[in-house]
Design a protein around this motif. Structure first.
Motif, PDB file in Angstrom:
ATOM      1  N   THR A  90      48.406  42.050  37.825  1.00 29.11           N
ATOM      2  CA  THR A  90      47.013  42.330  37.538  1.00 29.11           C
ATOM      3  C   THR A  90      46.077  42.630  38.804  1.00 29.11           C
ATOM      4  O   THR A  90      45.904  41.864  39.601  1.00 29.11           O
TER       5      THR A  90
ATOM      6  N   PRO B 232      39.741  43.798  40.708  1.00 25.62           N
ATOM      7  CA  PRO B 232      38.469  44.316  41.114  1.00 25.62           C
ATOM      8  C   PRO B 232      37.589  43.569  41.855  1.00 25.62           C
ATOM      9  O   PRO B 232      37.550  42.092  41.931  1.00 25.62           O
ATOM     10  N   LEU B 233      37.059  44.250  42.892  1.00 18.73           N
ATOM     11  CA  LEU B 233      35.987  43.970  43.917  1.00 18.73           C
ATOM     12  C   LEU B 233      36.646  43.155  44.947  1.00 18.73           C
ATOM     13  O   LEU B 233      36.031  42.478  45.712  1.00 18.73           O
TER      14      LEU B 233
ATOM     15  N   ILE C  81      49.633  31.226  39.482  1.00 22.64           N
ATOM     16  CA  ILE C  81      49.224  32.745  39.752  1.00 22.64           C
ATOM     17  C   ILE C  81      49.214  32.742  41.184  1.00 22.64           C
ATOM     18  O   ILE C  81      48.623  32.027  41.920  1.00 22.64           O
TER      19      ILE C  81
ATOM     20  N   PHE D  76      34.440  36.258  39.192  1.00 17.98           N
ATOM     21  CA  PHE D  76      35.632  35.712  38.415  1.00 17.98           C
ATOM     22  C   PHE D  76      35.610  33.877  38.707  1.00 17.98           C
ATOM     23  O   PHE D  76      35.215  33.509  39.664  1.00 17.98           O
TER      24      PHE D  76
ATOM     25  N   ALA E 277      41.700  32.590  36.652  1.00 15.85           N
ATOM     26  CA  ALA E 277      42.530  33.339  36.022  1.00 15.85           C
ATOM     27  C   ALA E 277      43.609  32.632  35.060  1.00 15.85           C
ATOM     28  O   ALA E 277      43.581  31.298  34.922  1.00 15.85           O
TER      29      ALA E 277
ATOM     30  N   ILE F  27      34.766  35.928  45.249  1.00 13.50           N
ATOM     31  CA  ILE F  27      34.283  36.959  44.475  1.00 13.50           C
ATOM     32  C   ILE F  27      33.707  36.308  43.335  1.00 13.50           C
ATOM     33  O   ILE F  27      34.280  35.613  42.664  1.00 13.50           O
TER      34      ILE F  27
ATOM     35  N   LEU G 126      42.197  37.804  34.123  1.00 10.24           N
ATOM     36  CA  LEU G 126      40.983  37.142  35.072  1.00 10.24           C
ATOM     37  C   LEU G 126      40.073  36.611  34.001  1.00 10.24           C
ATOM     38  O   LEU G 126      39.830  37.344  33.020  1.00 10.24           O
TER      39      LEU G 126
ATOM     40  N   LEU H  29      47.339  39.932  41.137  1.00 15.57           N
ATOM     41  CA  LEU H  29      47.964  38.700  40.765  1.00 15.57           C
ATOM     42  C   LEU H  29      49.196  38.629  40.011  1.00 15.57           C
ATOM     43  O   LEU H  29      49.434  39.567  39.107  1.00 15.57           O
TER      44      LEU H  29
END
Lengths: 143, 753
Positions: free
Chosen positions: A35, A38-39, A54, B568, B571, B565, B581, A47
């Motif tokens: 996965t 973003p950013l 994870i 988020f 996850a 970040i 996420l 991931l």
């Protein structure tokens, strides 16, 4: 002369052969769907789900400033433990475990770019090629 | 190894006893005649003493022994419980608790400074027996079983030599009375052992085991894994048509579901655990402030995830202190107001709609909205105009502003101005909310709503690009679908900021695809899916490509590389094994706002860098073509893209214009400005650029693509309207300078005049 031996797990990235101490390598898993995040920093490939855990995957090519892989071969995840979990270092291909004695290891030469040099513990001179010994802790910590 | 195990067991058990003793002591002060409470305290202290003797913790043993002496006198009615004694016993509990920590970290009690406290206790014992005895004699006559006497100490005294030395060194006591203390103790010990009958202790031991919470967390993870494996098996059996496999899969399904529920329950704890310290706090604080307070706790068995229990401890403590300090009045003031002298503080917890509600209510003086406003004005937190328009409820929310404190003077209990805002942030971090209701003169209620658990949350799955994201349902307000025909009417933009007209209100929109810089899979001619979210009292709409489903997700933390970040929250692993996420709604809202500033700064920075012919950061570019000529337009200068039929073009003052959303919009043909080939007739592709208040339409030929990439600008062919050229998608492309072109077309002046 004392010959201290250490075991290294070796892997290929681009045309180079790298090694990381076997003691720091948790396991090697084949490529699986990831996965993207973003950013996140560009080195972070995504991931992956490692049996419910994870894991963040770092692209070693991007980390070393190497070009993207041209061939279609799927990269491999080398899982390193980083204190509170595992981090995956994505490499082109995993080779084997090799014994390296301390007397063939030299510090990385000055001519190597400092940013790259910081990621290396040393260079082991082998007959056929040079084995670049990765400083795995630095390789998986992005600042 | 075995020894360490033993120590750990001892400390854990000791702490449990002390917790009970602490609560009991506070209760005892209220009902000093309650023999059962006293016996329970005595037994607990006695048990600790016995165990510490067994463990070879001499100092601890001596200290508990002194405590036990005092307690035995209380139990037998030879001394009466009063505030002084309770304070002393609470001090003893504190010291014992510290000692437990010491033993846990160092393995022994060597650092324990027990002498001062032992001394205090013994002094109390020596000074009071006569009065206590008189009282006792009055009550029970000659039937008192244990008359204190100056009998010589039995051999047991030797064991407690340390304690006796401490007592003896104090000049206030006489050796005889010290010996008496020990003598009584030795007798008591016998009784004490008899009282702590195995029945009470063993009933708990038989039905409860101590389990490391780390083990529970691992179990939870494993069950999560099992659930995934189960899902895969179910999928396999669906396609196989194998009857036996079907049966097994169904059975596995049932067992796994049940197992998951049960394991989740192990993480739940009663809220009692977060409240256990509060009776003591109320007692100490009310003594310090000269208040009389009755604490009531309702719904102590309400269960919550242990992570939340930990997290609400501090906020609860603060709210209780606040109620005592600012809420409940001193007894005299209460009497004048016609209230009972003792104030009432009521904690209530209950489940409601998948959430836990906690209320902290007092019957104190309440909050005057006018005073809150005056204070906020004085501190410059609001303006006079705002204050006059503010409702009472809004005024109460001022209390949550950082740096707000209504206390006239700073006390050491509360009122340092760091309280309520921290309470609010902590509760909101847990996905909860805080509200205040108050009636002046009658009291204040602080209401907290928090989710049951942080580990498993209900979420909405949405798709953006080719990925799914989970949005916590706590933040969800509603889902809005804007059909194609309503699109232009409902979704508009103000200076590049998209908004949605929703039931007469303007809802700011965030396009998830642009926040993430990914291509949206939703087409221009499709309905728009808006997820309306609330963060920090504000609502905004999140535009996503698709809304998938709701489900319960297991929240897993992100690795340290991604913690920074803000958008988020973690996850999760979805049913099919892919990682999704979880969006942090508050972080997303903040990020989207911050981004607009950041983008501007980046844009300005880029212009400077581009001038020097060097590479800049990645830029989003709109690619168009005029025949063979390719041009790129910086997307940040593009307000909108419109397709305008040639037939709609009108002429005005020698210029081409179109009617656009009630405005007359000038058209500028890039082809004629820059000498490119005119594109074929048909619809015009128009880039809407906002020059001041009025839109200007730039006719751009054929639109090719939108790309995001770093550009290396060659400024060799720089000319008016063209910043330079670069290679994009393997083709030489000219970078158009829109503001310069608009200016060159003389439209800037027209707009300004």
């Amino acid at each position: 002369m004392s010959t201290q031996q250490e075991l290294y797990c070796t892997f290929r990235v681009d045309r180079y052969l790298f090694g990381a101490p076997v003691t720091s390598v948790q396991e090697v898993v084949r490529h699986q769907s990831m996965t993207p995040v973003p950013l996140a920093a560009p080195e972070i490939k995504g991931l992956l789900n490692l049996r419910g855990q994870i894991v963040t995957a770092i692209d070693l090519r991007r980390r070393l400033g190497l070009p993207e892989a041209s061939s279609g071969a799927a990269p491999v995840h080398v899982l390193l433990s980083d204190g509170d979990g595992a981090v995956s270092l994505m490499v082109d291909q995993v080779e084997d475990v090799q014994e390296v004695s301390a007397d063939v290891i030299e510090p990385p030469p000055e001519i190597v770019e400092p940013a790259i040099r910081a990621l290396l513990r040393g260079v082991a001179k082998r007959k056929d090629c040079l084995l670049l010994l990765l400083n795995e802790t630095k390789a998986i910590s992005l600042s | 190894m075995e020894n360490a195990e033993l120590t750990r067991e001892f400390v854990a058990e000791g702490r449990e006893h002390l917790l009970q003793v602490e609560a009991d002591l506070v209760n005892l002060e209220k009902s000093p005649q309650d023999h059962e409470i006293l016996s329970r305290i005595f037994r607990a202290v006695h048990t600790i003493k016995g165990a510490s003797g067994f463990m070879g913790l001499k100092k601890l043993e001596a200290l508990t022994h002194a405590g036990e002496n005092l307690l035995s006198r209380l139990r037998d009615g030879r001394m009466q419980v009063n505030q002084e004694i309770t304070t002393l016993l609470l001090q003893l509990v504190d010291t014992l608790q510290q000692t437990m920590g010491m033993i846990e970290s160092q393995g022994n009690d060597a650092a324990l400074q027990h002498a001062p406290l032992t001394l205090k206790i013994n002094r109390l014992l020596q000074n009071t027996p006569s009065t206590a005895n008189t009282k006792l004699d009055d009550n029970r006559g000659a039937s008192s079983p244990q008359e204190p006497s100056g009998v010589a100490a039995p051999p047991e005294t030797a064991v407690h030599s340390e304690q006796l030395v401490a007592a003896g060194s104090a000049s206030t006591g006489t050796p005889a009375s010290a010996a008496e203390t020990a003598a009584t103790a030795s007798q008591e010990e016998a009784t004490g052992t008899a009282v702590s009958s195995p029945s009470t202790a063993s009933s708990v031991a038989e039905s409860h085991v101590r389990v490391d919470v780390g083990l529970l967390d691992r179990l939870m993870n494993l069950v999560g894994e099992l659930v995934l494996a189960r899902n895969q098996i179910l999928q396999l059996s669906d396609h196989s048509g194998h009857r036996q496999l079907d049966t097994v899969a169904q059975r596995l399904n049932l067992v796994t579901t049940e197992l998951q529920e049960e394991v989740m329950k192990t993480r739940l704890q009663p809220i009692r655990n977060a409240w256990s310290k509060l009776p003591r706090v109320v007692r100490d604080t009310s003594v310090a402030l000269g208040r009389q307070v009755q604490l009531e706790m309702i719904g102590q068995d309400t269960e919550l995830d242990r992570a939340i229990i930990e997290a609400i401890k501090d906020p609860m403590l603060h709210l209780v202190r606040n109620a005592l300090d600012h809420g409940i009045e001193p007894p005299a003031e209460r009497k004048v107001a016609g209230k009972p002298e003792a104030g009432r503080l009521c904690l209530r917890a209950y489940h409601e709609g998948g959430q836990v509600n906690i209320e902290v209510a007092d019957d104190g003086r309440g909050i005057l909205p006018s005073r809150v406003k005056a204070k906020a004005l004085e501190k410059g937190l609001i303006t006079g105009d705002q204050a006059s328009r503010m409702s009472d409820r809004e005024a109460f929310h001022l209390l949550f502003l950082p740096g707000f404190s209504t206390a006239e003077k700073v006390t050491n209990v509360s009122g340092r101005g760091v309280g309520m805002d921290v309470v609010k942030t902590n509760i909101e971090k847990l996905g909860g909310s805080v509200d205040i209701e108050s009636t002046p003169g009658q009291g204040t209620v602080v209401k907290i709503k928090i989710p049951l658990t942080l580990a498993i949350i209900p979420a909405l799955l949405v798709t953006c690009g080719d990925q799914r994201y989970a949005v916590p349902q706590v933040n969800l307000v509603e889902l809005v679908r804007v059909e194609v025909e309503q699109r232009h009417e409902m979704i508009q933009e103000i200076m590049g900021a998209p908004v949605c007209r929703l039931r007469g209100r303007l809802l700011p929109l965030i396009y998830l695809s642009s926040v993430f810089g990914v291509g949206s899979t939703a087409g221009e001619n499709e309905a728009v899916n808006i997820v309306v979210l609330k963060a920090d009292q504000q609502q905004f709409g999140l535009v996503v490509d698709r809304i998938n489903d709701t489900c319960e997700i297991v929240v897993k933390p992100l690795g340290k590389h991604l913690k920074r970040i803000p958008v988020f929250a973690g996850a999760t692993v979805l049913g099919d094994g892919t990682v999704a996420l979880i969006l942090d709604v508050l972080g997303l809202a903040q990020h989207a706002r911050v981004l607009s500033h950041a983008q501007m700064a980046e844009h300005q920075g880029m212009e400077r860098v581009v001038g020097g012919g060097r590479t800049s950061g990645a830029t989003q570019l709109l690619l168009c073509s005029f025949g063979e000529q390719r041009v790129a337009i910086d997307l940040s200068t593009v307000g909108r893209l419109e397709k305008i039929p040639q037939a709609k073009v009108e002429m005005s003052g020698g210029r081409e214009v179109v009617q656009y959303r009630g405005h007359i919009m000038d058209l500028v043909r890039l082809s004629s400005m820059l000498g490119y080939a005119e594109s074929a007739d048909g619809d015009l592709n128009v880039v809407v650029y906002h020059a001041g208040q009025r839109p200007v339409g730039l006719v751009v030929g054929t639109i090719q693509d939108i790309v995001e990439q770093q550009i290396r600008l060659d400024t060799g062919n720089r000319r008016p309207g063209i910043r330079g050229r670069c290679i994009i998608q393997g083709r030489t492309t000219e970078l158009v300078d829109i503001p310069a072109i608009v200016e060159a077309a003389g439209l800037m002046l027209a707009v300004e005049s």
